[in-house]
Design a protein around this motif. Structure first.
Motif, PDB file in Angstrom:
ATOM      1  N   SER A   1      11.225 -13.189 -26.583  1.00 54.64           N
ATOM      2  CA  SER A   1       9.789 -13.210 -26.333  1.00 54.64           C
ATOM      3  C   SER A   1       9.261 -11.816 -26.030  1.00 54.64           C
ATOM      4  O   SER A   1       9.756 -11.152 -25.118  1.00 54.64           O
ATOM      5  CB  SER A   1       9.482 -14.125 -25.151  1.00 54.64           C
ATOM      6  N   PRO A   2       8.227 -11.391 -26.751  1.00 55.37           N
ATOM      7  CA  PRO A   2       7.592 -10.110 -26.447  1.00 55.37           C
ATOM      8  C   PRO A   2       6.995 -10.101 -25.035  1.00 55.37           C
ATOM      9  O   PRO A   2       6.845  -9.050 -24.434  1.00 55.37           O
ATOM     10  CB  PRO A   2       6.498  -9.981 -27.504  1.00 55.37           C
ATOM     11  N   ALA A   3       6.670 -11.283 -24.481  1.00 54.03           N
ATOM     12  CA  ALA A   3       6.095 -11.359 -23.140  1.00 54.03           C
ATOM     13  C   ALA A   3       7.052 -10.799 -22.095  1.00 54.03           C
ATOM     14  O   ALA A   3       6.624 -10.290 -21.063  1.00 54.03           O
ATOM     15  CB  ALA A   3       5.745 -12.806 -22.798  1.00 54.03           C
ATOM     16  N   LEU A   4       8.349 -10.860 -22.355  1.00 52.39           N
ATOM     17  CA  LEU A   4       9.352 -10.381 -21.407  1.00 52.39           C
ATOM     18  C   LEU A   4       9.797  -8.946 -21.672  1.00 52.39           C
ATOM     19  O   LEU A   4      10.642  -8.425 -20.954  1.00 52.39           O
ATOM     20  CB  LEU A   4      10.567 -11.313 -21.426  1.00 52.39           C
ATOM     21  N   GLU A   5       9.229  -8.331 -22.694  1.00 53.17           N
ATOM     22  CA  GLU A   5       9.630  -6.965 -23.024  1.00 53.17           C
ATOM     23  C   GLU A   5       9.331  -6.021 -21.864  1.00 53.17           C
ATOM     24  O   GLU A   5       8.253  -6.047 -21.273  1.00 53.17           O
ATOM     25  CB  GLU A   5       8.910  -6.487 -24.285  1.00 53.17           C
ATOM     26  N   GLY A   6      10.315  -5.219 -21.495  1.00 55.54           N
ATOM     27  CA  GLY A   6      10.163  -4.282 -20.396  1.00 55.54           C
ATOM     28  C   GLY A   6      10.396  -4.901 -19.030  1.00 55.54           C
ATOM     29  O   GLY A   6      10.331  -4.212 -18.021  1.00 55.54           O
ATOM     30  N   GLU A   7      10.650  -6.194 -18.979  1.00 55.34           N
ATOM     31  CA  GLU A   7      10.891  -6.894 -17.719  1.00 55.34           C
ATOM     32  C   GLU A   7      12.388  -7.044 -17.476  1.00 55.34           C
ATOM     33  O   GLU A   7      13.172  -7.136 -18.419  1.00 55.34           O
ATOM     34  CB  GLU A   7      10.253  -8.289 -17.736  1.00 55.34           C
ATOM     35  N   THR A   8      12.770  -7.093 -16.212  1.00 57.48           N
ATOM     36  CA  THR A   8      14.147  -7.376 -15.821  1.00 57.48           C
ATOM     37  C   THR A   8      14.146  -8.733 -15.131  1.00 57.48           C
ATOM     38  O   THR A   8      13.542  -8.880 -14.058  1.00 57.48           O
ATOM     39  CB  THR A   8      14.690  -6.303 -14.868  1.00 57.48           C
ATOM     40  N   VAL A   9      14.767  -9.703 -15.753  1.00 59.75           N
ATOM     41  CA  VAL A   9      14.816 -11.048 -15.180  1.00 59.75           C
ATOM     42  C   VAL A   9      15.840 -11.042 -14.053  1.00 59.75           C
ATOM     43  O   VAL A   9      16.999 -10.693 -14.250  1.00 59.75           O
ATOM     44  CB  VAL A   9      15.173 -12.093 -16.260  1.00 59.75           C
ATOM     45  N   SER A  10      15.390 -11.442 -12.851  1.00 56.39           N
ATOM     46  CA  SER A  10      16.275 -11.435 -11.684  1.00 56.39           C
ATOM     47  C   SER A  10      16.691 -12.828 -11.243  1.00 56.39           C
ATOM     48  O   SER A  10      17.654 -12.978 -10.499  1.00 56.39           O
ATOM     49  CB  SER A  10      15.592 -10.706 -10.522  1.00 56.39           C
ATOM     50  N   LYS A  11      15.970 -13.856 -11.695  1.00 56.14           N
ATOM     51  CA  LYS A  11      16.306 -15.227 -11.325  1.00 56.14           C
ATOM     52  C   LYS A  11      15.786 -16.178 -12.390  1.00 56.14           C
ATOM     53  O   LYS A  11      14.713 -15.969 -12.942  1.00 56.14           O
ATOM     54  CB  LYS A  11      15.682 -15.582  -9.973  1.00 56.14           C
ATOM     55  N   VAL A  12      16.553 -17.221 -12.663  1.00 59.16           N
ATOM     56  CA  VAL A  12      16.149 -18.256 -13.607  1.00 59.16           C
ATOM     57  C   VAL A  12      16.346 -19.607 -12.918  1.00 59.16           C
ATOM     58  O   VAL A  12      17.328 -19.803 -12.205  1.00 59.16           O
ATOM     59  CB  VAL A  12      16.984 -18.196 -14.906  1.00 59.16           C
ATOM     60  N   ALA A  13      15.401 -20.507 -13.101  1.00 62.63           N
ATOM     61  CA  ALA A  13      15.504 -21.856 -12.552  1.00 62.63           C
ATOM     62  C   ALA A  13      15.214 -22.854 -13.669  1.00 62.63           C
ATOM     63  O   ALA A  13      14.353 -22.608 -14.516  1.00 62.63           O
ATOM     64  CB  ALA A  13      14.523 -22.046 -11.403  1.00 62.63           C
TER      65      ALA A  13
ATOM     66  N   LYS B   1       2.346 -11.008  -6.016  1.00 64.09           N
ATOM     67  CA  LYS B   1       3.611 -10.950  -6.736  1.00 64.09           C
ATOM     68  C   LYS B   1       4.428 -12.180  -6.373  1.00 64.09           C
ATOM     69  O   LYS B   1       4.436 -12.612  -5.224  1.00 64.09           O
ATOM     70  CB  LYS B   1       4.390  -9.691  -6.365  1.00 64.09           C
ATOM     71  N   VAL B   2       5.096 -12.717  -7.355  1.00 68.12           N
ATOM     72  CA  VAL B   2       5.973 -13.861  -7.107  1.00 68.12           C
ATOM     73  C   VAL B   2       7.255 -13.320  -6.474  1.00 68.12           C
ATOM     74  O   VAL B   2       7.870 -12.391  -6.997  1.00 68.12           O
ATOM     75  CB  VAL B   2       6.273 -14.631  -8.414  1.00 68.12           C
ATOM     76  N   THR B   3       7.640 -13.896  -5.333  1.00 70.73           N
ATOM     77  CA  THR B   3       8.847 -13.448  -4.631  1.00 70.73           C
ATOM     78  C   THR B   3      10.013 -14.412  -4.809  1.00 70.73           C
ATOM     79  O   THR B   3      11.161 -14.023  -4.650  1.00 70.73           O
ATOM     80  CB  THR B   3       8.577 -13.273  -3.130  1.00 70.73           C
ATOM     81  N   ASP B   4       9.711 -15.667  -5.124  1.00 71.18           N
ATOM     82  CA  ASP B   4      10.768 -16.653  -5.350  1.00 71.18           C
ATOM     83  C   ASP B   4      10.176 -17.800  -6.147  1.00 71.18           C
ATOM     84  O   ASP B   4       8.955 -17.980  -6.207  1.00 71.18           O
ATOM     85  CB  ASP B   4      11.329 -17.167  -4.027  1.00 71.18           C
ATOM     86  N   LEU B   5      11.053 -18.563  -6.758  1.00 73.99           N
ATOM     87  CA  LEU B   5      10.606 -19.718  -7.528  1.00 73.99           C
ATOM     88  C   LEU B   5      11.688 -20.783  -7.534  1.00 73.99           C
ATOM     89  O   LEU B   5      12.857 -20.508  -7.277  1.00 73.99           O
ATOM     90  CB  LEU B   5      10.207 -19.323  -8.959  1.00 73.99           C
TER      91      LEU B   5
END
Length: 122
Positions: A47-59, A106-110
């Motif tokens: 996904s281009p939406a995530l370009e440049g992002e570092t994913v730190s958590k997935v749920a 900013k989202v801190t947790d999910l």
């Protein structure tokens, strides 16, 4: 360059509509929006939406997935008929969409539940 996440989603047809072909994934007469297609194996998500992002958590919820990035942004994809993607719409998405949060937050947790999501902001 796009960020690549691998996830699996197992979506089952609605037992109330066994004759539907393809399965409708809804309960008459309300006719909930169609869910994303069944993915019986892990599937690469680009996904281009995530370009440049570092994913730190997935749920993972029952039929949706959430990703928290170190930037404080969150993204969601999958079945969104109950607003569980947090985008402000009651719609599904096969690709990650930004989670709507108040300006400057900013989202801190999910966390993802059966048909709901929780986003903590600061």
């Amino acid at each position: 360059m796009s960020v690549q996440l691998c996830f699996a989603a197992f979506l089952l047809p609605c037992p109330a509509c066994p004759a539907c072909d393809p399965p409708c994934y809804s309960h008459p007469p309300a006719r909930l929006p169609t869910r994303p297609p069944v993915l019986p194996q892990p599937t690469l998500v680009e996904s281009p939406a995530l370009e440049g992002e570092t994913v730190s958590k997935v749920a993972a919820g029952a039929r949706h997935t959430l990703a928290l990035c170190s930037s404080g942004k969150a993204f969601a994809w999958g079945w969104g008929a109950f607003g569980q993607l947090g985008s402000g719409a009651y719609a599904s998405s096969a690709l990650p969409v930004p989670v709507a949060v108040p300006e400057g937050a900013k989202v801190t947790d999910l966390s993802a539940g059966w048909w709901h999501s929780l986003f903590l902001t600061a």
